[in-house]
Write a protein that holds these residues in place. Sequence first.
Motif, PDB file in Angstrom:
ATOM      1  N   SER A  26       0.834  -1.204  -0.094  1.00 51.86           N
ATOM      2  CA  SER A  26      -0.036  -0.038   0.034  1.00 51.86           C
ATOM      3  C   SER A  26       0.705   1.344  -0.102  1.00 51.86           C
ATOM      4  CB  SER A  26      -0.848   0.208   1.178  1.00 51.86           C
ATOM      5  OG  SER A  26      -1.773  -1.005   1.069  1.00 51.86           O
ATOM      6  N   ALA A  27       1.838   1.159   0.883  1.00 52.08           N
ATOM      7  CA  ALA A  27       2.727   2.522   0.818  1.00 52.08           C
ATOM      8  C   ALA A  27       3.685   2.720  -0.526  1.00 52.08           C
ATOM      9  CB  ALA A  27       3.936   2.281   1.914  1.00 52.08           C
ATOM     10  N   ALA A  28       3.875   1.599  -1.088  1.00 56.89           N
ATOM     11  CA  ALA A  28       4.694   1.896  -2.342  1.00 56.89           C
ATOM     12  C   ALA A  28       3.518   2.170  -3.621  1.00 56.89           C
ATOM     13  CB  ALA A  28       5.039   0.541  -2.989  1.00 56.89           C
ATOM     14  N   LYS A  29       2.341   1.843  -3.343  1.00 56.51           N
ATOM     15  CA  LYS A  29       1.230   2.292  -4.295  1.00 56.51           C
ATOM     16  C   LYS A  29       0.940   3.890  -4.151  1.00 56.51           C
ATOM     17  CE  LYS A  29      -1.039  -2.214  -4.659  1.00 56.51           C
ATOM     18  NZ  LYS A  29      -2.385  -2.823  -4.131  1.00 56.51           N
ATOM     19  N   LEU A  30       1.067   4.165  -2.800  1.00 59.85           N
ATOM     20  CA  LEU A  30       0.592   5.653  -2.627  1.00 59.85           C
ATOM     21  C   LEU A  30       1.939   6.529  -3.112  1.00 59.85           C
ATOM     22  CD1 LEU A  30      -0.748   5.595   0.936  1.00 59.85           C
ATOM     23  CD2 LEU A  30      -1.768   6.178  -1.481  1.00 59.85           C
ATOM     24  N   ARG A  31       3.165   5.856  -3.035  1.00 60.32           N
ATOM     25  CA  ARG A  31       4.447   6.651  -3.414  1.00 60.32           C
ATOM     26  C   ARG A  31       4.290   6.579  -4.904  1.00 60.32           C
ATOM     27  NH1 ARG A  31       8.876   4.937  -5.564  1.00 60.32           N
ATOM     28  NH2 ARG A  31       8.584   2.619  -4.695  1.00 60.32           N
ATOM     29  N   LEU A  32       3.951   5.699  -5.721  1.00 52.33           N
ATOM     30  CA  LEU A  32       4.111   5.575  -7.052  1.00 52.33           C
ATOM     31  C   LEU A  32       2.915   6.551  -7.797  1.00 52.33           C
ATOM     32  CD1 LEU A  32       4.543   1.844  -7.550  1.00 52.33           C
ATOM     33  CD2 LEU A  32       5.981   3.430  -8.440  1.00 52.33           C
ATOM     34  N   LEU A  33       1.694   6.462  -7.182  1.00 46.15           N
ATOM     35  CA  LEU A  33       0.624   7.383  -7.711  1.00 46.15           C
ATOM     36  C   LEU A  33       0.990   9.021  -7.258  1.00 46.15           C
ATOM     37  CD1 LEU A  33      -2.526   5.756  -6.005  1.00 46.15           C
ATOM     38  CD2 LEU A  33      -1.838   5.965  -8.493  1.00 46.15           C
ATOM     39  N   GLY A  34       1.787   9.132  -6.193  1.00 50.74           N
ATOM     40  CA  GLY A  34       2.392  10.614  -6.151  1.00 50.74           C
ATOM     41  C   GLY A  34       3.234  10.778  -7.138  1.00 50.74           C
ATOM     42  N   GLU A  35       4.179  10.031  -7.555  1.00 47.98           N
ATOM     43  CA  GLU A  35       5.534  10.350  -8.432  1.00 47.98           C
ATOM     44  C   GLU A  35       4.570  10.376  -9.767  1.00 47.98           C
ATOM     45  OE1 GLU A  35       8.569   7.287  -8.454  1.00 47.98           O
ATOM     46  OE2 GLU A  35       8.787   7.263  -6.369  1.00 47.98           O
ATOM     47  N   TYR A  36       3.837   9.683 -10.187  1.00 49.00           N
ATOM     48  CA  TYR A  36       3.046   9.625 -11.358  1.00 49.00           C
ATOM     49  C   TYR A  36       1.838  10.307 -11.448  1.00 49.00           C
ATOM     50  CZ  TYR A  36       6.619   6.421 -13.087  1.00 49.00           C
ATOM     51  OH  TYR A  36       7.717   5.812 -13.491  1.00 49.00           O
ATOM     52  N   ARG A  37       1.491  11.408 -10.614  1.00 49.26           N
ATOM     53  CA  ARG A  37       0.405  11.978 -10.385  1.00 49.26           C
ATOM     54  C   ARG A  37      -0.104  12.823 -11.795  1.00 49.26           C
ATOM     55  NH1 ARG A  37       1.992  13.881  -6.190  1.00 49.26           N
ATOM     56  NH2 ARG A  37       3.426  15.511  -5.912  1.00 49.26           N
ATOM     57  N   ASP A  38       0.719  13.092 -12.387  1.00 46.77           N
ATOM     58  CA  ASP A  38       0.473  13.900 -13.651  1.00 46.77           C
ATOM     59  C   ASP A  38       0.546  13.077 -15.055  1.00 46.77           C
ATOM     60  OD1 ASP A  38       0.054  16.204 -12.083  1.00 46.77           O
ATOM     61  OD2 ASP A  38       2.134  16.714 -12.436  1.00 46.77           O
ATOM     62  N   ASP A  39       0.715  11.765 -14.861  1.00 48.55           N
ATOM     63  CA  ASP A  39       0.930  11.044 -16.110  1.00 48.55           C
ATOM     64  C   ASP A  39       0.423   9.649 -15.666  1.00 48.55           C
ATOM     65  OD1 ASP A  39       1.764   9.830 -18.464  1.00 48.55           O
ATOM     66  OD2 ASP A  39       3.792  10.604 -18.365  1.00 48.55           O
TER      67      ASP A  39
END
Length: 81
Positions: A26-39
């Motif tokens: 879950s924490a990795a998913k949140l980080r990935l969503l943040g990193e790619y929030r614009d793409d």
Amino acid sequence: MIARSEHPVIRPSWRCRTCGIAWPCSAAKLRLLGEYRDDRPALLIHLASLQQEAARDLAALNPSNPPANLTDRFVDWARVR
């Protein structure tokens, strides 16, 4: 030392180094969503690539029982709903 918030993957088992559950946790998913929030398309491509790597690694670890479909684990959670 790895920051606890990073939740990196341990290969070839594809478990989270921090919490020990199947990666992406879950924490990795949140980080990935943040990193790619614009793409989001780039995130999906990245995750599909990681899914292929995980499938190869996990099949090599246990050739008699290759992993089932990893799409839910790696890609489906990131699709726009």
